[in-house]
Write a protein that holds these residues in place. Structure first.
Motif, PDB file in Angstrom:
ATOM      1  N   PRO B 185      40.985  38.771  37.321  1.00 30.70           N
ATOM      2  CA  PRO B 185      40.109  37.799  36.659  1.00 30.70           C
ATOM      3  C   PRO B 185      40.875  36.537  36.260  1.00 30.70           C
ATOM      4  O   PRO B 185      42.091  36.578  36.060  1.00 30.70           O
ATOM      5  CB  PRO B 185      39.632  38.546  35.416  1.00 30.70           C
ATOM      6  N   ARG B 186      40.144  35.422  36.206  1.00 32.23           N
ATOM      7  CA  ARG B 186      40.759  34.152  35.831  1.00 32.23           C
ATOM      8  C   ARG B 186      40.446  33.832  34.380  1.00 32.23           C
ATOM      9  O   ARG B 186      39.427  34.264  33.843  1.00 32.23           O
ATOM     10  CB  ARG B 186      40.199  33.027  36.699  1.00 32.23           C
ATOM     11  N   ILE B 187      41.321  33.036  33.782  1.00 32.84           N
ATOM     12  CA  ILE B 187      41.092  32.607  32.404  1.00 32.84           C
ATOM     13  C   ILE B 187      39.999  31.542  32.388  1.00 32.84           C
ATOM     14  O   ILE B 187      39.967  30.667  33.251  1.00 32.84           O
ATOM     15  CB  ILE B 187      42.400  32.048  31.802  1.00 32.84           C
ATOM     16  N   LYS B 188      39.067  31.668  31.423  1.00 31.20           N
ATOM     17  CA  LYS B 188      38.015  30.672  31.279  1.00 31.20           C
ATOM     18  C   LYS B 188      38.183  29.991  29.938  1.00 31.20           C
ATOM     19  O   LYS B 188      38.421  30.688  28.962  1.00 31.20           O
ATOM     20  CB  LYS B 188      36.643  31.330  31.357  1.00 31.20           C
ATOM     21  N   PRO B 189      37.970  28.688  29.788  1.00 35.10           N
ATOM     22  CA  PRO B 189      37.688  27.721  30.834  1.00 35.10           C
ATOM     23  C   PRO B 189      38.907  27.460  31.734  1.00 35.10           C
ATOM     24  O   PRO B 189      40.000  27.811  31.316  1.00 35.10           O
ATOM     25  CB  PRO B 189      37.300  26.477  30.046  1.00 35.10           C
ATOM     26  N   PRO B 190      38.749  26.792  32.878  1.00 35.08           N
ATOM     27  CA  PRO B 190      37.515  26.182  33.390  1.00 35.08           C
ATOM     28  C   PRO B 190      36.518  27.228  33.862  1.00 35.08           C
ATOM     29  O   PRO B 190      36.910  28.252  34.406  1.00 35.08           O
ATOM     30  CB  PRO B 190      38.009  25.358  34.570  1.00 35.08           C
ATOM     31  N   PHE B 191      35.242  26.940  33.642  1.00 31.56           N
ATOM     32  CA  PHE B 191      34.187  27.838  34.078  1.00 31.56           C
ATOM     33  C   PHE B 191      33.893  27.630  35.568  1.00 31.56           C
ATOM     34  O   PHE B 191      34.172  26.549  36.099  1.00 31.56           O
ATOM     35  CB  PHE B 191      32.939  27.615  33.226  1.00 31.56           C
ATOM     36  N   PRO B 192      33.332  28.651  36.214  1.00 30.21           N
ATOM     37  CA  PRO B 192      33.092  28.550  37.663  1.00 30.21           C
ATOM     38  C   PRO B 192      32.274  27.327  38.070  1.00 30.21           C
ATOM     39  O   PRO B 192      32.482  26.780  39.157  1.00 30.21           O
ATOM     40  CB  PRO B 192      32.326  29.837  37.982  1.00 30.21           C
ATOM     41  N   ALA B 193      31.354  26.890  37.200  1.00 28.84           N
ATOM     42  CA  ALA B 193      30.531  25.728  37.565  1.00 28.84           C
ATOM     43  C   ALA B 193      31.385  24.469  37.723  1.00 28.84           C
ATOM     44  O   ALA B 193      30.993  23.518  38.386  1.00 28.84           O
ATOM     45  CB  ALA B 193      29.454  25.495  36.519  1.00 28.84           C
ATOM     46  N   ALA B 194      32.563  24.459  37.100  1.00 30.27           N
ATOM     47  CA  ALA B 194      33.465  23.313  37.263  1.00 30.27           C
ATOM     48  C   ALA B 194      34.506  23.634  38.341  1.00 30.27           C
ATOM     49  O   ALA B 194      34.643  22.890  39.321  1.00 30.27           O
ATOM     50  CB  ALA B 194      34.142  22.998  35.938  1.00 30.27           C
ATOM     51  N   VAL B 195      35.255  24.695  38.148  1.00 30.04           N
ATOM     52  CA  VAL B 195      36.279  25.100  39.110  1.00 30.04           C
ATOM     53  C   VAL B 195      36.026  26.551  39.492  1.00 30.04           C
ATOM     54  O   VAL B 195      36.318  27.456  38.734  1.00 30.04           O
ATOM     55  CB  VAL B 195      37.694  24.946  38.509  1.00 30.04           C
ATOM     56  N   GLY B 196      35.458  26.743  40.658  1.00 37.19           N
ATOM     57  CA  GLY B 196      35.111  28.102  41.062  1.00 37.19           C
ATOM     58  C   GLY B 196      35.891  28.533  42.275  1.00 37.19           C
ATOM     59  O   GLY B 196      37.116  28.356  42.340  1.00 37.19           O
ATOM     60  N   VAL B 197      35.180  29.067  43.254  1.00 34.44           N
ATOM     61  CA  VAL B 197      35.837  29.586  44.433  1.00 34.44           C
ATOM     62  C   VAL B 197      36.401  28.422  45.255  1.00 34.44           C
ATOM     63  O   VAL B 197      35.745  27.394  45.413  1.00 34.44           O
ATOM     64  CB  VAL B 197      34.849  30.500  45.200  1.00 34.44           C
ATOM     65  N   TRP B 198      37.609  28.547  45.703  1.00 34.58           N
ATOM     66  CA  TRP B 198      38.385  27.499  46.389  1.00 34.58           C
ATOM     67  C   TRP B 198      38.414  26.196  45.576  1.00 34.58           C
ATOM     68  O   TRP B 198      38.439  25.101  46.136  1.00 34.58           O
ATOM     69  CB  TRP B 198      37.832  27.244  47.797  1.00 34.58           C
ATOM     70  N   GLY B 199      38.349  26.335  44.252  1.00 31.55           N
ATOM     71  CA  GLY B 199      38.435  25.165  43.385  1.00 31.55           C
ATOM     72  C   GLY B 199      37.170  24.341  43.314  1.00 31.55           C
ATOM     73  O   GLY B 199      37.156  23.277  42.688  1.00 31.55           O
ATOM     74  N   ASN B 200      36.106  24.816  43.941  1.00 33.86           N
ATOM     75  CA  ASN B 200      34.866  24.039  43.980  1.00 33.86           C
ATOM     76  C   ASN B 200      33.833  24.613  43.012  1.00 33.86           C
ATOM     77  O   ASN B 200      33.923  25.778  42.631  1.00 33.86           O
ATOM     78  CB  ASN B 200      34.291  24.067  45.398  1.00 33.86           C
ATOM     79  N   PRO B 201      32.831  23.782  42.612  1.00 35.42           N
ATOM     80  CA  PRO B 201      31.800  24.288  41.707  1.00 35.42           C
ATOM     81  C   PRO B 201      31.079  25.492  42.304  1.00 35.42           C
ATOM     82  O   PRO B 201      30.687  25.460  43.467  1.00 35.42           O
ATOM     83  CB  PRO B 201      30.836  23.108  41.575  1.00 35.42           C
ATOM     84  N   THR B 202      30.943  26.537  41.502  1.00 32.60           N
ATOM     85  CA  THR B 202      30.382  27.793  42.002  1.00 32.60           C
ATOM     86  C   THR B 202      29.467  28.410  40.956  1.00 32.60           C
ATOM     87  O   THR B 202      29.735  28.311  39.757  1.00 32.60           O
ATOM     88  CB  THR B 202      31.523  28.801  42.301  1.00 32.60           C
ATOM     89  N   THR B 203      28.392  29.029  41.416  1.00 31.10           N
ATOM     90  CA  THR B 203      27.566  29.839  40.527  1.00 31.10           C
ATOM     91  C   THR B 203      27.559  31.256  41.066  1.00 31.10           C
ATOM     92  O   THR B 203      27.485  31.452  42.273  1.00 31.10           O
ATOM     93  CB  THR B 203      26.132  29.277  40.452  1.00 31.10           C
ATOM     94  N   ILE B 204      27.653  32.221  40.155  1.00 36.63           N
ATOM     95  CA  ILE B 204      27.603  33.622  40.557  1.00 36.63           C
ATOM     96  C   ILE B 204      26.372  34.248  39.912  1.00 36.63           C
ATOM     97  O   ILE B 204      26.212  34.190  38.698  1.00 36.63           O
ATOM     98  CB  ILE B 204      28.881  34.386  40.128  1.00 36.63           C
ATOM     99  N   GLN B 342      46.343  43.315  34.758  1.00 34.12           N
ATOM    100  CA  GLN B 342      46.820  41.969  34.430  1.00 34.12           C
ATOM    101  C   GLN B 342      47.144  41.807  32.950  1.00 34.12           C
ATOM    102  O   GLN B 342      48.190  41.280  32.599  1.00 34.12           O
ATOM    103  CB  GLN B 342      45.765  40.950  34.877  1.00 34.12           C
ATOM    104  N   CYS B 343      46.254  42.287  32.074  1.00 39.22           N
ATOM    105  CA  CYS B 343      46.502  42.128  30.628  1.00 39.22           C
ATOM    106  C   CYS B 343      47.047  43.436  30.038  1.00 39.22           C
ATOM    107  O   CYS B 343      46.482  44.508  30.257  1.00 39.22           O
ATOM    108  CB  CYS B 343      45.226  41.770  29.888  1.00 39.22           C
TER     109      CYS B 343
END
Lengths: 165, 464
Positions: B185-204, B342-343
């Protein structure tokens, strides 16, 4: 199942490889579909195969190793021809998942993740497979589900697998 | 009650049958006469909330996506469904796959998405094949691809097969997995809508969430918002398993009383027995006692009021003969197995909780073990990157609190067990006294270490 093999895709398979790569903006993403292809073809994923996939995608070998070892469905060692994956998670456990696991284990004389001497069977205790309403259940070779198991129909299943060779 | 997703129409997985029953008309309606903003407004009006566990409002989530086309945008459909007790997405894949594909296409139109990735867990081999076939059918009909239905909108859809990791159901690790990495898992923020898959905006979005969308567009958000509980409208797919006569997936309005589901739809508890415990939303959710279950309504707000949550609406029923300690041990074993590592709190904590629970099961439980379990759980909760830590901690914390008597019955007050642990256990154990009396350089050094540790204020703090 081949205990040793030299990983090599045919020309036809390389077309599928390229199709997988074209699905994603970056080739690294194709590592999971390619590992699946290796496992489909050879039954398990050897270190050489991981290097081979790494070379196709131009990835460091250890990255592929990291991915292959992270996911439990990639086999890092050869299992039996019929790999029985029995769920023992809560919903199955409440309806006798452990009884099924212990029965198969006793019948075949193998423990978790072991293979029978003739190489026909192996058994693995797995986590929830999303078949909670039809528990207990097992999955065969990462594919078909066998649901609503009882000691009797498990015995029948094992016998029919034995006879089908 | 009319069903929205699991309709009683045979062969609905075939595209012609789906179209003849009004399929893909929602997509057509959007492309013909609605702007993307109008689509998002309609979904907001419907009050649709995510079905993946967090119950986040879907329209709001879509609204977070940046407007314009500076960056390629992606939509991921989360079909990783691995929560024990949850098996609803599988039912959608089997009985109405085109409806979720249509919903995903509408979502893609609303957000201007260039490619949709459907992530399905690897164990669902059969259902991956079904969805791949359905996507190919939709491509053939021109519902996916370039200039869909003659409009200017184009999008692609791909199916990505997982390989057995519960953590991939977490949205940021799903993105890492899709990128071909280990699913951390990635640390949020940035949220997927800003930086998602391949660094692009993403919604899941969850599969069930998307499957609701076509009917919302067809019949209007207002119609949808009047079904079930106003705060979480719509129907929910309740997956009932465990000790009931007729386990299965039942589509019912949100807010349906739990006992109605169990008695009227599932044919009651097996063997006419009494209920001991019910897990309302998949194994990670705090359990309900029998008393709480009797009056419980199944929706996000009602469950939140008693400190539990709707999760994925996977109901696990346990009768009076169930060994609660063993159930909790099995649940904890699952999270121990699935922790990505990871944690530290989650990786180590799950292992320790499992060891302590196993010790209680084996009859070597100690008096302070129950407080120790709660203490470990509370030190995991909230201290990890993703919610898996919480998912492991909640069942332990709440089961021990609510069913303490069950645990105490397994602990014998007279049992004194030597615990080979340098910091606490060794000092008072018989094992230590025995080796202490032998002269041995290793023992000497160990003894010194114990003394040293005993004077350390940190040891005091951690000694239980």
């Amino acid at each position: 199942m081949n205990n040793t093999y030299i990983p090599q895709f045919t020309e036809e398979e390389m077309k599928t490889v390229n199709l997988h790569i074209s699905k994603y903006p970056k080739p690294m993403a194709a590592v999971m579909p390619l590992l699946w292809m290796i496992q489909e073809k050879y039954g398990w994923i050897s270190l050489e195969a991981m290097k081979y996939v790494g070379d196709i995608l131009n990835l460091p070998h250890d990255h592929v190793l990291g991915v292959a070892t992270f996911y439990t469905m990639y086999f890092k060692k050869p299992y039996g021809k019929n790999h029985l994956q029995v769920c023992t998670n809560v919903s199955c456990m409440l309806r006798g998942g452990y009884e099924i696991f212990n029965h198969i284990s006793g019948k075949l004389g193998i423990k978790n993740k072991e293979v029978t001497g003739d190489g026909l069977f192996s058994i693995e205790e797995v986590e929830c497979l999303g078949s909670c309403a039809t528990a207990p259940m097992l999955q065969l070779n990462n594919k078909e589900f066998y649901e609503n198991l009882t000691i009797d129909n498990v015995d029948q299943l094992i016998d029919s697998l034995k006879n089908s060779k | 009650m009319e069903k929205i997703i699991l309709k009683d129409i045979p062969d609905l997985d075939k595209i012609d049958v789906y179209i003849s029953n009004g399929g893909y008309s929602g997509l057509k309606k959007c492309l013909d006469g609605m702007t993307p903003d109008q689509v998002i407004e309609e979904v907001k009006k419907s009050g649709l909330r995510g079905r993946g566990g967090a119950a986040f409002p879907t329209g709001m989530k879509w609204g977070f996506m940046p407007k314009g086309n500076e960056k390629t945008k992606y939509l991921c459909c989360n079909g990783d469904e691995s929560e024990p007790g949850s098996f609803k997405d599988r039912e959608i894949f089997e009985r109405n796959p085109h409806q979720f594909i249509e919903g995903a296409l509408i979502a893609a139109y609303a957000m201007g998405v260039a490619a949709i990735y459907v992530y399905i867990r690897g164990e669902y081999w059969k259902w991956v094949n079904i969805v791949e076939r359905c996507v190919a059918e939709a491509y053939e009909k021109g519902f996916i691809g370039k200039n869909i239905m003659g409009s200017s909108f184009s999008t692609e859809m791909f199916v990505h097969k997982g390989a057995g990791a519960y953590i991939c159901g977490e949205e940021s690790s799903l993105m890492n997995s899709l990128e071909g990495k280990r699913a951390y898992p990635r640390i949020k923020p940035p949220f997927p809508a800003a930086v998602g898959v391949w660094g692009n905006p993403t919604t899941i979005n969850n599969i069930e969430t998307l499957a609701n969308v076509p009917e919302i567009i067809n019949k209007g958000g207002e119609w949808y918002s009047k079904i079930g509980e106003p705060k979480q409208p719509g129907t929910l797919l309740f997956g009932v398993s465990g000790h009931v006569n007729k386990p299965g997936v039942y589509e019912l309005p949100s807010g349906t009383p739990l006992m109605t589901i169990i008695n009227d739809y599932c044919g009651g508890v097996r063997g006419g027995k009494d209920i001991k415990m019910i897990i309302p939303g998949g194994s990670s959710m705090p359990p309900l006692t029998k008393e709480e279950s009797l009056t419980m309504k199944m929706d996000a707000e009602s469950l939140k009021a008693v400190g539990s949550a709707i999760g994925t609406a996977g109901i696990i029923v346990m009768d009076e003969d169930t060994d609660i300690v063993d159930v909790l041990r099995r649940i904890t074993k699952f999270y121990y197995h699935e922790s990505c590592g990871q944690c530290t709190p989650c990786r180590e904590g799950c292992g320790w909780m499992l060891k302590v629970l196993q010790r209680i099961m084996d009859g070597y439980g100690r008096q302070n073990d129950l407080d120790l379990l709660i203490s470990v759980a509370e030190n995991i909760e909230g201290n990890t990157i993703c919610a898996l830590g919480d998912a492991a901690a909640w069942p332990v914390k709440w089961t021990v609190r609510k069913f303490r008597k069950e645990f105490e019955a397994k602990i014998r007050p007279d049992v004194q067990v030597p615990v080979m642990n340098k910091v606490h256990g060794l000092r008072n154990s018989d094992e230590y006294m025995r080796v202490k009396n032998e002269t041995n350089p290793l023992v000497e050094s160990l003894q010194g270490k114990v003394q040293e540790n005993a004077n350390d204020p940190e040891t005091e703090r951690f000694s239980s």
